[in-house]
Design a protein around this motif. Structure first.
Motif, PDB file in Angstrom:
ATOM      1  N   UNK A 195      39.124  35.425  49.011  1.00 28.49           N
ATOM      2  CA  UNK A 195      38.775  36.242  50.184  1.00 28.49           C
ATOM      3  C   UNK A 195      39.737  37.421  50.347  1.00 28.49           C
ATOM      4  N   UNK A 196      41.026  37.158  50.086  1.00 30.30           N
ATOM      5  CA  UNK A 196      42.024  38.228  50.194  1.00 30.30           C
ATOM      6  C   UNK A 196      41.758  39.330  49.161  1.00 30.30           C
ATOM      7  N   UNK A 197      41.365  38.934  47.966  1.00 30.84           N
ATOM      8  CA  UNK A 197      41.091  39.938  46.927  1.00 30.84           C
ATOM      9  C   UNK A 197      39.840  40.736  47.272  1.00 30.84           C
ATOM     10  N   UNK A 198      38.867  40.071  47.915  1.00 30.18           N
ATOM     11  CA  UNK A 198      37.671  40.792  48.350  1.00 30.18           C
ATOM     12  C   UNK A 198      38.014  41.886  49.351  1.00 30.18           C
ATOM     13  N   UNK A 199      39.054  41.643  50.161  1.00 31.12           N
ATOM     14  CA  UNK A 199      39.450  42.613  51.192  1.00 31.12           C
ATOM     15  C   UNK A 199      40.553  43.558  50.716  1.00 31.12           C
ATOM     16  N   UNK A 200      41.093  43.331  49.535  1.00 30.86           N
ATOM     17  CA  UNK A 200      42.245  44.118  49.063  1.00 30.86           C
ATOM     18  C   UNK A 200      41.870  45.582  48.828  1.00 30.86           C
ATOM     19  N   UNK A 201      42.845  46.469  49.056  1.00 27.37           N
ATOM     20  CA  UNK A 201      42.596  47.902  48.866  1.00 27.37           C
ATOM     21  C   UNK A 201      42.848  48.333  47.428  1.00 27.37           C
ATOM     22  N   UNK A 202      43.661  47.576  46.691  1.00 22.98           N
ATOM     23  CA  UNK A 202      43.954  47.945  45.306  1.00 22.98           C
ATOM     24  C   UNK A 202      42.776  47.664  44.375  1.00 22.98           C
ATOM     25  N   UNK A 203      42.927  48.038  43.105  1.00 15.28           N
ATOM     26  CA  UNK A 203      41.906  47.749  42.088  1.00 15.28           C
ATOM     27  C   UNK A 203      42.050  46.286  41.695  1.00 15.28           C
ATOM     28  N   UNK A 204      40.947  45.534  41.809  1.00 11.92           N
ATOM     29  CA  UNK A 204      40.979  44.092  41.538  1.00 11.92           C
ATOM     30  C   UNK A 204      40.078  43.772  40.342  1.00 11.92           C
ATOM     31  N   UNK A 205      40.682  43.097  39.353  1.00  9.65           N
ATOM     32  CA  UNK A 205      39.937  42.657  38.165  1.00  9.65           C
ATOM     33  C   UNK A 205      40.032  41.137  38.092  1.00  9.65           C
ATOM     34  N   UNK A 213      32.471  34.118  43.453  1.00 16.95           N
ATOM     35  CA  UNK A 213      31.047  33.960  43.776  1.00 16.95           C
ATOM     36  C   UNK A 213      30.865  32.976  44.933  1.00 16.95           C
ATOM     37  N   UNK A 214      31.544  31.814  44.827  1.00 15.25           N
ATOM     38  CA  UNK A 214      31.387  30.788  45.865  1.00 15.25           C
ATOM     39  C   UNK A 214      31.983  31.230  47.199  1.00 15.25           C
ATOM     40  N   UNK A 215      33.006  32.070  47.135  1.00 13.36           N
ATOM     41  CA  UNK A 215      33.625  32.572  48.377  1.00 13.36           C
ATOM     42  C   UNK A 215      32.808  33.716  48.978  1.00 13.36           C
ATOM     43  N   UNK A 216      31.787  34.162  48.251  1.00 16.14           N
ATOM     44  CA  UNK A 216      30.901  35.209  48.763  1.00 16.14           C
ATOM     45  C   UNK A 216      31.483  36.602  48.743  1.00 16.14           C
ATOM     46  N   UNK A 217      32.484  36.839  47.856  1.00 11.58           N
ATOM     47  CA  UNK A 217      33.128  38.168  47.828  1.00 11.58           C
ATOM     48  C   UNK A 217      32.934  38.898  46.503  1.00 11.58           C
ATOM     49  N   UNK A 218      32.064  38.359  45.637  1.00 13.59           N
ATOM     50  CA  UNK A 218      31.895  38.959  44.304  1.00 13.59           C
ATOM     51  C   UNK A 218      31.545  40.442  44.370  1.00 13.59           C
TER      52      UNK A 218
END
Length: 388
Positions: A333-343, A354-359
């Motif tokens: 969830x934190x990565x879904x909201x993060x401002x940086x580039x997330x891989x 996917x399961x956390x709904x942030x894909x």
């Protein structure tokens, strides 16, 4: 840098596209079409350019034997029903294929039978390579998840066919992972989880050269904590990797890479036991760590929010069990909201977002677990290098 499919003239050509249709099939039904959907941009482009599109993939591990349980026929049927008509060819080499391709019109699509029904695929056997290449004028690799393998369809064919390029999916993977290994926005934080240090030695050593912060989770954290003198109860520990941990921590200190380890845990007396909160770094006898605790999640998220580039590979705990899923899902969830580039790379981490709904909030979700790790470790992959 590999050529792009856009650089080639495809009209009227027999265009062999190595896709990754290694999808879960149960009872003849496709259960997850993520990889199929990911390949559609390249397939539709080739169709639109007037190519005769020949798709090829492996499915499962049939060990070089023809096994109907691993047939790609259900995948062809699925694509035909959901996207566009696909001719299924009951072999991947020989006269059956030659006859089917000869009948194809520009813009039509065929899917060959499982490449791994032949031992020559994984062995990169020259005769098998020739037989595959006999039905192709152009070679496109759009199967990133297999680019780390020197197989007939991912390497040998590209050696034989002059007109070759990367599909759009492989191009996108190259773009994101090249940036990670060559020029990441800083600070660069890498989250590394999973069961074993031994599975991730190569990538951790590479990350020591690339990252500013490394966040360790999953069972591998207990090997680090044991090395540091904490008690770990009955947690999974690789005693034969303690010297590797020593080396990793020494290099990190020298290179001023900060390694974060869990401050607290969620533990249980047995693998599927009742969850118990463990407030400190020590785990009592008779208990095993199965997830990071809330203090750890809070620290990791606080530090990750300061990062401009984030890579995630490996869960924080046994997230398949809801009792031990919160650590992994809080990171997701934190990565879904993060401002940086997330891989995000690796099957478990992909499943978690996917399961956390942030894909749909993640910049890039890699289609190749092993391939993404090897790209970070080596800076490229054989199946990409061979494209020229």
């Amino acid at each position: 840098m590999a050529k792009s499919i856009k650089d080639l003239n495809l009209k009227g050509k027999r265009v062999f596209i190595r896709v990754d249709f290694n999808v879960p099939v149960k009872g003849g039904v496709v259960k997850d079409d993520t990889r199929i959907v990911e390949a559609m941009k390249t397939i539709n482009y080739a169709k639109g350019q007037g190519a005769k599109v020949i798709l090829a993939s492996h499915l499962g591990r049939p060990k070089g034997e023809k096994n109907p349980d691993y047939s790609l026929a259900p995948v062809a049927q699925y694509v035909s029903e959901k996207f566009f008509p696909v001719l299924f060819v009951s072999d991947c080499i020989g006269e059956t294929v030659a006859d089917a391709v000869a009948e194809m019109k520009d813009g039509e699509v065929a899917l060959l039978e499982n490449l791994r029904f032949y031992k020559g695929e994984e062995k990169n056997d020259p005769e098998f390579v020739k037989a595959l290449a006999a039905n192709a004028d152009v070679y496109i690799n759009d199967a990133f998840g297999t680019c780390h393998r020197k197989h007939a369809s991912t390497y040998g064919m590209a050696e034989l066919i002059a007109d070759k390029a990367a599909g759009f999916l492989v191009e996108k993977e190259i773009q994101y992972f090249s940036q990670l290994v060559k020029n990441p926005a800083r600070p660069f934080g890498a989250i590394v989880g999973g069961a074993k240090v031994s599975d991730k030695i190569g990538v951790i050593k590479s990350l020591l050269e690339l990252a500013d912060n490394i966040f360790v989770g999953g069972a591998m954290a207990y090997t680090f904590l044991k090395y540091q003198g904490f008690t770990v109860g009955t947690s999974l520990v690789e005693d034969d990797q303690l010297n590797v941990v020593e080396e990793i921590l020494a290099v990190a200190k020298k290179k001023q890479v900060k390694i974060f380890l869990p401050l607290d845990h969620v533990v249980a007396a047995e693998f599927n036991g009742a969850p118990v909160a463990c407030d400190g770094q020590n785990i009592a006898d008779g208990f095993m760590g199965l997830d990071i605790g809330p203090k750890t999640a809070e620290l990791y998220i606080h530090e990750l929010n300061r990062c401009k580039t984030i890579l995630w590979n490996g869960p924080m705990g046994v997230f398949e069990n809801p009792s031990f899923a919160e650590g992994t899902f809080s990171i997701a969830r934190a990565l879904g909201a993060a401002e940086g580039i997330v891989v995000v790379g690796g099957g478990d981490s992909v499943a978690a977002v996917n399961q956390a709904g942030v894909a749909n909030m993640i910049d890039h979700i890699s289609t190749g677990g092993g391939a993404s790790l090897e790209f970070i470790e080596f800076g490229s992959l054989p199946g990409i290098d061979i494209l020229g």
